[in-house]
Motif scaffolding. Structure first.
Motif, PDB file in Angstrom:
ATOM      1  N   THR A 128      40.606  64.505  32.047  1.00  0.00           N
ATOM      2  CA  THR A 128      41.460  63.443  32.587  1.00  0.00           C
ATOM      3  C   THR A 128      41.668  63.608  34.084  1.00  0.00           C
ATOM      4  N   GLU A 129      41.920  64.850  34.516  1.00  0.00           N
ATOM      5  CA  GLU A 129      42.123  65.128  35.932  1.00  0.00           C
ATOM      6  C   GLU A 129      40.851  64.834  36.736  1.00  0.00           C
ATOM      7  N   MET A 130      39.701  65.158  36.163  1.00  0.00           N
ATOM      8  CA  MET A 130      38.435  64.903  36.852  1.00  0.00           C
ATOM      9  C   MET A 130      38.196  63.400  37.031  1.00  0.00           C
ATOM     10  N   ILE A 131      38.517  62.638  35.989  1.00  0.00           N
ATOM     11  CA  ILE A 131      38.354  61.186  36.074  1.00  0.00           C
ATOM     12  C   ILE A 131      39.294  60.608  37.124  1.00  0.00           C
ATOM     13  N   GLN A 132      40.538  61.071  37.140  1.00  0.00           N
ATOM     14  CA  GLN A 132      41.501  60.591  38.125  1.00  0.00           C
ATOM     15  C   GLN A 132      41.057  60.963  39.538  1.00  0.00           C
ATOM     16  N   LYS A 133      40.502  62.157  39.682  1.00  0.00           N
ATOM     17  CA  LYS A 133      40.000  62.593  40.987  1.00  0.00           C
ATOM     18  C   LYS A 133      38.840  61.716  41.435  1.00  0.00           C
ATOM     19  N   ALA A 134      37.968  61.382  40.490  1.00  0.00           N
ATOM     20  CA  ALA A 134      36.829  60.521  40.818  1.00  0.00           C
ATOM     21  C   ALA A 134      37.296  59.155  41.266  1.00  0.00           C
ATOM     22  N   LYS A 135      38.295  58.615  40.559  1.00  0.00           N
ATOM     23  CA  LYS A 135      38.815  57.302  40.918  1.00  0.00           C
ATOM     24  C   LYS A 135      39.451  57.329  42.297  1.00  0.00           C
ATOM     25  N   ALA A 136      40.154  58.394  42.598  1.00  0.00           N
ATOM     26  CA  ALA A 136      40.855  58.476  43.885  1.00  0.00           C
ATOM     27  C   ALA A 136      39.882  58.618  45.041  1.00  0.00           C
ATOM     28  N   SER A 137      38.739  59.277  44.792  1.00  0.00           N
ATOM     29  CA  SER A 137      37.800  59.520  45.874  1.00  0.00           C
ATOM     30  C   SER A 137      36.776  58.404  46.027  1.00  0.00           C
ATOM     31  N   HIS A 138      36.715  57.500  45.091  1.00  0.00           N
ATOM     32  CA  HIS A 138      35.688  56.463  45.092  1.00  0.00           C
ATOM     33  C   HIS A 138      35.968  55.431  46.176  1.00  0.00           C
ATOM     34  N   PHE A 139      34.969  55.117  46.990  1.00  0.00           N
ATOM     35  CA  PHE A 139      35.217  54.287  48.163  1.00  0.00           C
ATOM     36  C   PHE A 139      35.490  52.830  47.835  1.00  0.00           C
ATOM     37  N   HIS A 140      35.180  52.376  46.595  1.00  0.00           N
ATOM     38  CA  HIS A 140      35.588  51.038  46.192  1.00  0.00           C
ATOM     39  C   HIS A 140      37.044  51.048  45.725  1.00  0.00           C
ATOM     40  N   GLU A 141      37.468  52.172  45.131  1.00  0.00           N
ATOM     41  CA  GLU A 141      38.827  52.270  44.626  1.00  0.00           C
ATOM     42  C   GLU A 141      39.846  52.416  45.749  1.00  0.00           C
ATOM     43  N   ASN A 142      39.482  53.081  46.837  1.00  0.00           N
ATOM     44  CA  ASN A 142      40.456  53.319  47.903  1.00  0.00           C
ATOM     45  C   ASN A 142      40.475  52.221  48.963  1.00  0.00           C
ATOM     46  N   GLY A 143      39.682  51.180  48.760  1.00  0.00           N
ATOM     47  CA  GLY A 143      39.742  50.012  49.642  1.00  0.00           C
ATOM     48  C   GLY A 143      38.832  50.068  50.853  1.00  0.00           C
ATOM     49  N   THR A 144      38.115  51.174  51.056  1.00  0.00           N
ATOM     50  CA  THR A 144      37.286  51.325  52.249  1.00  0.00           C
ATOM     51  C   THR A 144      36.222  50.232  52.360  1.00  0.00           C
ATOM     52  N   SER A 145      35.510  50.012  51.261  1.00  0.00           N
ATOM     53  CA  SER A 145      34.428  49.018  51.274  1.00  0.00           C
ATOM     54  C   SER A 145      34.964  47.616  51.539  1.00  0.00           C
ATOM     55  N   ALA A 146      36.065  47.270  50.876  1.00  0.00           N
ATOM     56  CA  ALA A 146      36.643  45.929  51.039  1.00  0.00           C
ATOM     57  C   ALA A 146      37.165  45.716  52.457  1.00  0.00           C
ATOM     58  N   ILE A 147      37.804  46.735  53.022  1.00  0.00           N
ATOM     59  CA  ILE A 147      38.319  46.626  54.391  1.00  0.00           C
ATOM     60  C   ILE A 147      37.171  46.470  55.378  1.00  0.00           C
ATOM     61  N   LEU A 148      36.087  47.218  55.150  1.00  0.00           N
ATOM     62  CA  LEU A 148      34.913  47.133  56.010  1.00  0.00           C
ATOM     63  C   LEU A 148      34.364  45.710  56.049  1.00  0.00           C
ATOM     64  N   TRP A 149      34.058  45.159  54.884  1.00  0.00           N
ATOM     65  CA  TRP A 149      33.462  43.830  54.829  1.00  0.00           C
ATOM     66  C   TRP A 149      34.453  42.742  55.216  1.00  0.00           C
ATOM     67  N   GLY A 150      35.723  42.917  54.834  1.00  0.00           N
ATOM     68  CA  GLY A 150      36.735  41.934  55.196  1.00  0.00           C
ATOM     69  C   GLY A 150      36.936  41.832  56.692  1.00  0.00           C
ATOM     70  N   SER A 151      36.929  42.979  57.366  1.00  0.00           N
ATOM     71  CA  SER A 151      37.097  43.002  58.823  1.00  0.00           C
ATOM     72  C   SER A 151      35.914  42.353  59.527  1.00  0.00           C
ATOM     73  N   VAL A 152      34.700  42.702  59.084  1.00  0.00           N
ATOM     74  CA  VAL A 152      33.491  42.187  59.731  1.00  0.00           C
ATOM     75  C   VAL A 152      33.353  40.685  59.519  1.00  0.00           C
ATOM     76  N   ILE A 153      33.433  40.246  58.266  1.00  0.00           N
ATOM     77  CA  ILE A 153      33.256  38.823  57.965  1.00  0.00           C
ATOM     78  C   ILE A 153      34.402  37.998  58.538  1.00  0.00           C
ATOM     79  N   GLY A 154      35.619  38.519  58.455  1.00  0.00           N
ATOM     80  CA  GLY A 154      36.770  37.811  59.015  1.00  0.00           C
ATOM     81  C   GLY A 154      36.618  37.621  60.513  1.00  0.00           C
ATOM     82  N   PHE A 155      36.211  38.679  61.214  1.00  0.00           N
ATOM     83  CA  PHE A 155      36.026  38.595  62.663  1.00  0.00           C
ATOM     84  C   PHE A 155      34.899  37.635  63.025  1.00  0.00           C
ATOM     85  N   CYS A 156      33.752  37.773  62.353  1.00  0.00           N
ATOM     86  CA  CYS A 156      32.595  36.925  62.666  1.00  0.00           C
ATOM     87  C   CYS A 156      32.924  35.450  62.454  1.00  0.00           C
TER      88      CYS A 156
END
Length: 227
Positions: free
Chosen positions: A17-45
């Motif tokens: 359970t702890e390993m799964i939670q750790k995976a979720k926390a470290s995943h770049f789609h789960e922590n918003g990194t990917s969405a912020i990246l594309w949202g910033s670029v497309i929004g600006f363009c």
């Protein structure tokens, strides 16, 4: 022995359970990194293109939408970095990786199509000793007409909806569900508006589909780290 076995099974379950939670926390789609990246670029363009056309600004010949292609670099880097981590990934996370990777290549292919097909069409017509002409109904003046892809931005908005709505449904994440549905609304509107307003709709699609949901995910991620 029976008690020890039960304790061991309990500990093993807790470890998984702890390993799964750790995976979720470290995943770049789960922590918003990917969405912020594309949202910033497309929004600006999108917003930059809208203001450039609306106010007829002269900012040189650089196509700001090439930034969307450059955004593939950190996206690929994040995917590789995430893949190298020795953590458990759920089926949903693997599916999200696939969806966003395919989206990245698809937006590259679509922008390539926008830039290549008009020139290729002109060349193919020239090879057959043909050209397209346009006639002004008021002056009866006939000019050479250069081919272009109609309502390009509408197709981009439609593409944005795919990873957004897929992620929203798979993760049961309401902000992306709303963002994905808004993409379809913006797509329909863009079919009836001028190009400059299509650019505005593109920017809004990026902000509502990815930037805002990404910031929400990032906030949740930071709060989870503090626990």
């Amino acid at each position: 022995m029976s008690i020890e076995k039960k304790l061991t099974e309990k500990e093993s379950l807790q470890l998984i359970t702890e390993m799964i939670q750790k995976a979720k926390a470290s995943h770049f789609h789960e922590n918003g990194t990917s969405a912020i990246l594309w949202g910033s670029v497309i929004g600006f363009c999108g917003l930059f293109s809208f203001f450039k056309m609306y106010y007829q600004l002269n900012v040189g010949g650089f196509d700001v939408w090439l930034l969307a292609l450059f955004a593939l670099v950190p996206q690929i880097f994040l995917a590789i970095k995430d893949a190298r981590k020795n953590v458990v990934k759920t089926d949903i996370q693997l599916a999200m990786n696939a969806i966003w990777t395919v989206y990245g290549f698809s937006i590259f292919a679509l922008i390539f199509y926008f830039n290549v097909v008009p020139h290729a069409t002109t060349q193919l017509l020239a090879n057959d000793n043909e050209q397209l002409l346009v006639k002004n109904l008021t002056t009866d003046v006939v000019n050479n007409w250069k081919p272009y892809i109609f309502s390009q931005s509408s197709l981009l908005i439609l593409l944005y909806a795919i990873p957004t709505l897929s992620t929203g449904i798979a993760r049961k994440f309401k902000p992306m569900l709303i963002g994905g549905l808004l993409c379809y609304v913006f797509f329909v509107i863009s079919c009836f508006t001028a190009t400059k307003y299509d650019m505005l709709l593109n920017g809004l699609a990026g902000i509502f589909s990815w930037l805002i949901p990404g910031l929400i995910l990032r906030n949740r991620f930071n709060q989870a780290k503090e626990l």
